[in-house]
Write an enzyme that holds these catalytic residues in place. Structure first.
Site, short mmCIF file in Angstrom:
data_model
loop_
_atom_site.label_atom_id
_atom_site.label_comp_id
_atom_site.label_asym_id
_atom_site.label_seq_id
_atom_site.Cartn_x
_atom_site.Cartn_y
_atom_site.Cartn_z
CE1 TYR A 53 2.12 -35.92 3.11
CE2 TYR A 53 1.99 -33.66 3.87
CZ TYR A 53 2.08 -34.56 2.84
OH TYR A 53 2.13 -34.12 1.55
CB SER A 234 9.50 -33.32 -4.71
OG SER A 234 9.09 -34.29 -3.79
CG LEU A 236 15.59 -28.70 -2.55
CD1 LEU A 236 16.13 -28.51 -1.13
CD2 LEU A 236 16.57 -28.13 -3.57
CG PHE A 238 12.54 -37.83 -2.78
CD1 PHE A 238 11.36 -37.12 -2.54
CD2 PHE A 238 12.44 -39.09 -3.33
CE1 PHE A 238 10.13 -37.66 -2.87
CE2 PHE A 238 11.20 -39.64 -3.65
CZ PHE A 238 10.04 -38.92 -3.42
N GLY A 239 15.73 -34.18 -1.73
CA GLY A 239 17.04 -33.76 -1.25
C GLY A 239 18.17 -34.03 -2.22
N GLY A 243 22.63 -31.86 -3.57
CA GLY A 243 23.96 -32.36 -3.91
C GLY A 243 24.56 -33.28 -2.86
CE LYS A 244 19.96 -34.86 1.74
NZ LYS A 244 19.21 -34.45 2.96
#
Length: 346
Positions: A53, A234, A236, A238-239, A243-244
């Site tokens: 990372y 993960s 979410l 990758f986001g 819902g974005k």
């Protein structure tokens, strides 16, 4: 904050683990420090990082995240407040700038010593193999495909011997796997059972979320019967499960805007399932983020849920998910959606 125990130890860790892979790329050192300060104040005592990372992997930015954690330890003199996990990068084309020897003895020793120096600590609580050396199904590949060119020789005994030596030297306390399959997990466990003195893998860090519940196929039973805990990454997707991205939105500075090749959770069926989960969350006055994280938190095989954030609002909402309890009615409706569109993302 809810606490769990790392399997086969007396080490208590927070059910929410602070993921750090954006620090040093999407997040600055100061932002990483701010996140760690807030997380620790909220009772999050478990941090996860890796020599690879920040992501995406690059020669310029690799190990930036460990350096940020190390400078925070040095500044606050609070290493004893944190249960720290890190990982050695596996052999792959994208990691040739780190090393090319996989999990050979010299590579493991070099990786651990490098991480200790960057993290400014004498020990790592949980040291993980980031992904297998052999060719198998990980990182978005749904099924195992036989490859005649895979000349991997079983070196698991030698890997465990080196890890044992590092434990005996006090440089690491416990060991775990990551992105591992049922076969690989059982192979490591059986080796340590048969040969006394070899360290036992106590956790496995695999992806797990509403769009990818493949851990339940094979791995969940191993967690139950062998007492090896899942560190879910993960949660979410990758986001996507915030819902974005619904409505074909692509917010500025979002991961998918910055790194458009991260399409694991962006296929048509994944989008359709996300829309269904979003509506369900709305029906019960929850954000999709809250529902998605609370679902992961509720699974019996979870030791800790690795959340990550690129801003403080996201971090606050993610950590607060520990206070959300999903009713049986909501869980049953989640299962209905899952049965209609099972595992739409590998």
């Amino acid at each position: 904050m809810e606490l769990t125990t790392l399997p086969h130890t007396d080490i208590e860790v927070s059910k929410i683990c602070l993921g750090t892979m954006t620090w040093g790329n999407q997040n600055t050192e100061a932002e990483g420090h701010e996140q760690m300060n807030y997380a620790l104040d909220q009772g999050v005592n478990f941090f996860d990082t890796a020599e690879l990372y920040s992501i995406p992997a690059s020669a310029e930015r690799h190990s930036n995240t460990e350096k940020i954690i190390g400078s925070w330890f040095q500044k606050n003199q609070n290493r004893d407040k944190v249960i720290l996990a890190s990982k050695i990068a596996g052999k792959a084309d994208m990691t040739k700038f780190i090393r090319t020897t996989g999990f050979q003895k010299d590579a493991l020793i070099s990786a651990v010593e490098g991480s200790l120096e960057r993290l400014q600590t004498d020990y790592i609580d949980l040291y993980q193999l980031h992904w297998p050396e052999r060719k198998t199904n990980f990182f978005g590949q749904r099924g195992y495909v036989y490859d005649a060119s895979d000349f991997w020789e079983d070196n698991i005994h030698q890997v465990l011997e080196t890890l044992r030596d590092l434990v005996q030297e006090g440089k690491i306390r416990h060991v775990g796997l990551s992105n591992e399959t049922p076969w690989g997990t059982m192979r490591f466990l059986e080796e340590s059972k048969v040969h006394a003195g070899l360290p036992r893998m106590i956790t496995v860090q695999n992806s797990y979320n509403l769009l990818n519940r493949e851990y339940e196929i094979g791995m969940a039973e191993i967690s139950h019967r062998e007492n090896i805990g899942l560190l879910a990454y993960s949660p979410l997707a990758f986001g996507v499960l915030s819902g974005k991205y619904l409505g074909e939105r692509l917010p500025d500075n979002s991961r998918l805007k910055l790194f458009p090749n991260y399409k694991r959770y962006s296929g048509k069926t994944a989008v359709a399932a996300t829309q269904n989960y979003y509506k369900l969350a709305q029906d019960y006055d929850l954000s999709l983020t809250q529902m998605a994280l609370a679902f992961v938190n509720s699974r019996p095989f979870i030791t800790s849920n690795i959340i990550g954030a690129t801003n403080m609002h996201q971090l606050e909402e993610n950590i607060a998910s520990i206070d959300i309890s999903l009713t049986d009615e909501i869980l049953n409706k989640i299962e209905t959606i899952h049965n209609e569109i099972p595992n739409p993302a590998p």
